[in-house]
Design an enzyme around this catalytic site. Structure first.
Site, PDB file in Angstrom:
ATOM      1  CE  LYS A 146      -4.430  -1.801   1.061  1.00 52.70           C
ATOM      2  NZ  LYS A 146      -5.490  -2.098   2.005  1.00 52.70           N
ATOM      3  NE  ARG A 200      -7.079  -8.496  -0.014  1.00 50.50           N
ATOM      4  CZ  ARG A 200      -6.601  -7.636  -0.917  1.00 50.50           C
ATOM      5  NH1 ARG A 200      -5.629  -6.802  -0.618  1.00 50.50           N
ATOM      6  NH2 ARG A 200      -7.115  -7.616  -2.139  1.00 50.50           N
TER       7      ARG A 200
HETATM    8  N1  PMM Z   1      -7.488  -3.632   0.249  1.00 51.98           N
HETATM    9  C1  PMM Z   1      -7.628  -3.769  -1.070  1.00 51.98           C
HETATM   10  C2  PMM Z   1      -8.465  -4.761  -1.600  1.00 51.98           C
HETATM   11  N2  PMM Z   1      -9.115  -5.616  -0.785  1.00 51.98           N
HETATM   12  N3  PMM Z   1      -9.615  -6.368   1.385  1.00 51.98           N
HETATM   13  C3  PMM Z   1      -9.498  -6.234   2.699  1.00 51.98           C
HETATM   14  N4  PMM Z   1     -10.147  -7.083   3.529  1.00 51.98           N
HETATM   15  N5  PMM Z   1      -8.737  -5.260   3.265  1.00 51.98           N
HETATM   16  C4  PMM Z   1      -8.041  -4.365   2.502  1.00 51.98           C
HETATM   17  O1  PMM Z   1      -7.382  -3.471   3.068  1.00 51.98           O
HETATM   18  C5  PMM Z   1      -8.142  -4.478   1.092  1.00 51.98           C
HETATM   19  C6  PMM Z   1      -8.954  -5.503   0.552  1.00 51.98           C
HETATM   20  C7  PMM Z   1      -6.900  -2.840  -1.999  1.00 51.98           C
HETATM   21  O2  PMM Z   1      -5.599  -3.278  -2.155  1.00 51.98           O
HETATM   22  P1  PMM Z   1      -5.088  -4.060  -3.466  1.00 51.98           P
HETATM   23  O3  PMM Z   1      -5.525  -3.210  -4.625  1.00 51.98           O
HETATM   24  O4  PMM Z   1      -3.615  -4.124  -3.289  1.00 51.98           O
HETATM   25  O5  PMM Z   1      -5.709  -5.413  -3.513  1.00 51.98           O
END
Ligand code: PMM
Length: 314
Positions: A243, A282
């Site tokens: 991020k 994640r």
């Molecule tokens: N952030 C993204 C996408 N999905 N899901 C959860 N549970 N928490 C998050 O902080 C989250 C998510 C956006 O990040 P990405 O584009 O790197 O997937």
């Protein structure tokens, strides 16, 4: 994209994936390890990630990437078809489902435990029908309250992420008194709506929503005060991978580190989150986070039988 040959049994991108001809028993949430923090691999099935070579090649490439994370040790694969980053444009549920459903079906058939990353209840429902086992709603129930009924009916775990506004507005909604306490209080309000819909406490997984309506310092403060969320009595998921606040931390010569250079710092966040008892992280790069999780677990639990280090090592 990496070469697909790196994934054992996945085959080249353009041929049917051999592993899929031998379906495995469906993976179950209840069978996930409980003696360490889990690693959830991120599979964003968006055209910018998987557009080369047409529709089928895109699905095969995404499936192979998911299998590669699975064989690399990921406990869960989080499949999403719509970017949720600040400023991202909505794609619509039909296109979202067209992207994610074939990928979910194939991964589930190969024995992968899949979560569906969506803010749309129709897509979440279709993904559950396709075998997904967890709902990951980054809107924190703010987009479609029907998600609560779906979670109650399906009885699957629901990841409740803290977010204010949407992709277009969240960057301007960062006023907090005490960010950890305010986020916990706002999550508690949504949790009560989930309870009212009939969702059980053990279904709920809390996520501070790093980068969603948080400035840099607020993201670090949330990581520092993970205990405030944990005190709410649910599992906690930390999603810091690549991020913007990680990129800014690694600024050199006035330039933030690009996403591909944020994985070592992400693994450091994993180690700290795991040591503090996060249920899962994640991440995009599964291997280093799995190692980080093992380091954290080794500090608190007796070792399993380990191979001796090679002679000549410290
Ligand atoms: N952030 C993204 C996408 N999905 N899901 C959860 N549970 N928490 C998050 O902080 C989250 C998510 C956006 O990040 P990405 O584009 O790197 O997937």
């Amino acid at each position: 994209m990496d070469s697909l040959a790196a994934a054992p049994g996945t085959g080249p991108a353009t041929s049917p994936l051999p592993v899929l001809r031998k379906p495995r028993p469906a993976a179950k949430f209840a069978n996930l390890p409980t003696d360490r923090t889990l690693v959830m691999g991120i599979l964003n099935v968006t055209p910018d990630s998987f557009s080369d070579g047409g529709e089928h090649a895109a699905a095969d490439t995404a499936i192979a990437a998911g299998l590669r994370m699975f064989y690399g040790g990921a406990d869960i694969i989080d499949v999403g078809g719509e970017s949720t980053r600040p400023g991202a444009v909505e794609v619509g549920v039909e296109e979202e489902q067209r992207r994610v459903l074939p990928v979910i079906q194939a991964l589930v058939k190969a024995g992968v435990l899949v979560s569906i990353d969506t803010t749309h209840s129709a897509t979440a429902a279709a993904a559950l029908d396709a075998g997904a086992a967890i709902i990951n709603d980054v809107s924190g129930l703010t987009m479609e309250p029907e998600m609560a009924d779906l979670a109650a009916r399906s009885k699957v775990p629901y990841i409740l992420t803290h977010r204010r506004g949407d992709a277009g507005t969240m960057d301007s909604l960062t006023e907090y008194g005490n960010v950890a306490e305010d986020v916990a209080a706002e999550l508690a309000g949504v949790r009560d709506k989930l309870y009212a819909a009939g969702v059980a406490p053990e279904q709920i997984i809390l996520d501070p929503g790093l980068g969603f309506a948080k400035n840099e310092e607020q993201n670090w403060e949330l990581l520092r005060r993970l205990d405030v969320l944990q005190a709410m009595g649910h599992k906690v998921l930390v999603a810091a991978s690549r991020k913007r606040f990680i990129g800014s931390l690694l600024t050199e010569a006035g330039k933030a580190a690009p996403p591909a250079e944020r994985d070592a710092a992400t693994a450091a966040v994993t180690a700290i989150s795991a040591h503090r008892g996060a249920w899962a992280v994640r991440v995009h790069d599964v291997g280093p986070s799995l190692d980080a999780v093992k380091v954290a677990a080794r500090l608190t639990t007796a070792p399993a039988a380990a191979a001796p280090a090679a002679a000549g090592e410290n």
